[in-house]
Design an enzyme around this catalytic site. Structure first.
Site, short mmCIF file in Angstrom:
data_model
loop_
_atom_site.label_atom_id
_atom_site.label_comp_id
_atom_site.label_asym_id
_atom_site.label_seq_id
_atom_site.Cartn_x
_atom_site.Cartn_y
_atom_site.Cartn_z
N ASP A 14 -52.80 14.49 -12.54
CA ASP A 14 -53.90 14.08 -11.64
C ASP A 14 -55.15 13.90 -12.49
O ASP A 14 -55.30 14.55 -13.53
CB ASP A 14 -54.16 15.13 -10.55
CG ASP A 14 -54.70 14.50 -9.27
OD1 ASP A 14 -54.01 14.52 -8.25
OD2 ASP A 14 -55.84 13.96 -9.30
N ASN A 15 -56.04 13.03 -12.07
CA ASN A 15 -57.33 12.89 -12.78
C ASN A 15 -58.49 13.39 -11.91
O ASN A 15 -59.64 13.25 -12.29
CB ASN A 15 -57.58 11.43 -13.20
CG ASN A 15 -57.83 10.52 -12.01
OD1 ASN A 15 -57.53 10.90 -10.86
ND2 ASN A 15 -58.36 9.34 -12.25
N GLY A 60 -58.44 14.14 -5.78
CA GLY A 60 -57.68 15.38 -5.64
C GLY A 60 -58.53 16.58 -6.02
O GLY A 60 -59.66 16.43 -6.49
N ASP A 120 -55.20 10.34 -16.20
CA ASP A 120 -55.44 9.13 -15.42
C ASP A 120 -54.25 8.22 -15.70
O ASP A 120 -54.07 7.75 -16.81
CB ASP A 120 -56.76 8.50 -15.90
CG ASP A 120 -57.05 7.17 -15.22
OD1 ASP A 120 -56.16 6.64 -14.54
OD2 ASP A 120 -58.18 6.66 -15.40
N TYR A 142 -57.04 -1.23 -0.90
CA TYR A 142 -55.94 -0.27 -0.69
C TYR A 142 -54.66 -1.00 -0.28
O TYR A 142 -53.60 -0.81 -0.88
CB TYR A 142 -56.36 0.73 0.39
CG TYR A 142 -55.38 1.85 0.63
CD1 TYR A 142 -55.03 2.74 -0.39
CD2 TYR A 142 -54.82 2.06 1.89
CE1 TYR A 142 -54.15 3.80 -0.16
CE2 TYR A 142 -53.95 3.11 2.13
CZ TYR A 142 -53.62 3.98 1.10
OH TYR A 142 -52.75 5.02 1.34
N TYR A 179 -38.97 -3.87 -10.90
CA TYR A 179 -38.33 -2.99 -11.90
C TYR A 179 -36.90 -2.65 -11.47
O TYR A 179 -36.03 -2.48 -12.32
CB TYR A 179 -39.16 -1.71 -12.11
CG TYR A 179 -40.16 -1.85 -13.23
CD1 TYR A 179 -41.28 -2.67 -13.08
CD2 TYR A 179 -39.97 -1.21 -14.46
CE1 TYR A 179 -42.19 -2.83 -14.11
CE2 TYR A 179 -40.88 -1.37 -15.49
CZ TYR A 179 -41.99 -2.18 -15.32
OH TYR A 179 -42.90 -2.34 -16.34
N ARG A 213 -61.42 11.00 7.18
CA ARG A 213 -60.34 10.64 8.10
C ARG A 213 -60.49 11.38 9.42
O ARG A 213 -61.17 12.39 9.52
CB ARG A 213 -58.98 10.94 7.45
CG ARG A 213 -58.63 9.84 6.48
CD ARG A 213 -57.25 10.02 5.91
NE ARG A 213 -57.25 11.00 4.86
CZ ARG A 213 -56.27 11.09 3.95
NH1 ARG A 213 -55.24 10.28 4.00
NH2 ARG A 213 -56.33 12.00 3.00
N1 UDP Z 1 -62.00 7.44 13.45
C1 UDP Z 1 -62.92 7.83 14.40
N2 UDP Z 1 -63.89 8.74 14.05
C2 UDP Z 1 -63.97 9.28 12.79
C3 UDP Z 1 -63.02 8.87 11.82
C4 UDP Z 1 -62.06 7.94 12.18
O1 UDP Z 1 -62.88 7.38 15.56
O2 UDP Z 1 -64.87 10.10 12.55
C5 UDP Z 1 -60.96 6.46 13.83
C6 UDP Z 1 -60.86 5.26 12.89
O3 UDP Z 1 -61.77 4.25 13.29
C7 UDP Z 1 -59.41 4.88 13.06
C8 UDP Z 1 -58.70 6.21 13.34
O4 UDP Z 1 -59.72 7.11 13.76
O5 UDP Z 1 -59.25 4.01 14.17
C9 UDP Z 1 -57.98 6.75 12.14
O6 UDP Z 1 -58.86 6.73 11.07
P1 UDP Z 1 -58.54 7.38 9.67
O7 UDP Z 1 -59.73 7.15 8.81
O8 UDP Z 1 -58.06 8.77 9.83
O9 UDP Z 1 -57.30 6.58 9.06
P2 UDP Z 1 -56.71 5.10 9.23
O10 UDP Z 1 -55.57 5.27 10.16
O11 UDP Z 1 -57.76 4.18 9.80
O12 UDP Z 1 -56.32 4.75 7.86
#
Ligand code: UDP
Length: 313
Positions: free
Chosen positions: A31-32, A36, A56, A145, A159, A186
């Protein structure tokens, strides 16, 4: 087996290391620390079968001695993290995955890459099945992403086809549990942190978008089974229990007993409107399905977050 794990200090990576060591394997963890945390691996420091190397993986490297299996789990994974580190995210999915594949090739090892439900973008097929090619905006804010993971899948297949590497591709859907960063943005840590502090819970948009949440031990079990399988094409791993984000917020309010109010904020650009894995393939090929109910998984996660709050107090 001697197993190399990249992204080992991450949320899912560290749980994977625990599982591999429990199964009697030895782990070289890389891990870098871009996203994390060394705290996620602190309990393994003196484990006789565990070794950590700060690395890295986008830079050239090698691992000494024989390797039987390479698990490529390194990447920023929360929208907040990959929006902050878009170049690093593209690099780790492309250069990093290539370096990990070269390691597997040189060592004659099997290889697994953790891809994502983001490969489906804002999906027009629901629930998402592995044969759906997705609806990804290649130049939107999430593209760093989505496209790096789609590249990671493509080079993994290359591969396999060109060099015969024994590869597996996991498409991971929303996963939660202890060791998520409180501030990673999240929805699970965001809502839990807000609820435990009694602050307003921030629902983005109207909250009608859906997600399906898988507890980390279930996810790791799916990855472990996939790693041992002969399936070369992508396999969805996630929990098919789908709910709107507003329902999820209400659920957390009830569960934590918080007085927090719900407030609405603008929906981020390209936020997928619905997401739910079709896990027929994982059920059939791996004999896998999630076992931990949302209520039980959240209880464990709340206990973890309360602990972190107490430490920070
Ligand atoms: N979300 C939200 N409030 C927050 C963070 C996220 O309503 O404070 C919503 C976001 O818009 C998405 C869902 O929750 O529709 C899941 O977001 P997350 O960032 O967890 O991951 P994603 O599934 O979008 O990659």
């Amino acid at each position: 087996m001697k197993i190399v794990v990249s992204g080992a200090a991450g949320f899912i990576g560290s749980h994977m290391c625990d599982r591999l060591l429990d199964e009697g394997h030895s782990v070289t963890a890389l891990d870098n620390f871009l996203t994390g945390s060394s705290a996620n691996l602190a309990h393994l420091k003196s484990h006789p079968n565990f070794r950590f190397v700060e690395q890295d993986i986008t830079k050239p490297f090698t691992v000494e001695g024989p390797v039987d299996c390479v698990l490529n789990m390194a990447s920023p994974a929360s929208p907040k993290d990959y929006l902050e580190h878009p170049i690093e995210t593209l690099d780790v999915g492309s250069l990093g995955t290539r370096n990990m594949l070269e390691l597997a090739l040189a060592k004659n090892a099997r290889f697994l890459v953790t891809s994502t439900s983001e490969c489906y973008g804002d999906p027009l097929v629901h629930p998402q099945v592995e044969t759906y090619w997705g609806n990804v905006n290649p130049v939107g804010p999430r593209s760093c992403y989505d496209e790096s993971k789609r590249f990671a899948e493509a080079i993994t297949m290359a591969y396999h086809r060109k060099h015969g590497v024994r590869t597996n591709i996991a498409r991971i859907f929303n996963t939660y549990g202890p060791r998520m960063k409180l501030d990673d943005g999240r929805v699970v840590p965001a809502f839990l942190d807000q609820a435990l502090r009694g602050e307003s819970m921030t629902v983005f948009g109207s909250g009608s978008q859906t997600r399906s949440f898988c507890y980390v031990s279930d996810l790791v079990d799916g990855l472990f089974r996939l790693m041992l399988s002969e399936e070369r094409y992508p396999v969805n791993l996630g929990n098919p229990r789908e709910m709107t984000i507003l329902e999820f917020a209400e659920h957390i309010r009830k569960m934590t007993g918080t007085a927090s109010q719900i407030v609405f904020q603008p929906l981020p650009e390209d936020d997928p409107k619905q997401r739910k894995p079709d896990i027929t393939k994982a059920r059939t090929i791996l004999g896998w399905e999630p076992r931990v109910a949302l209520e039980d998984g959240l209880r464990e996660t709340v206990a973890y977050f309360r602990g972190v709050h107490a430490q920070n107090a």
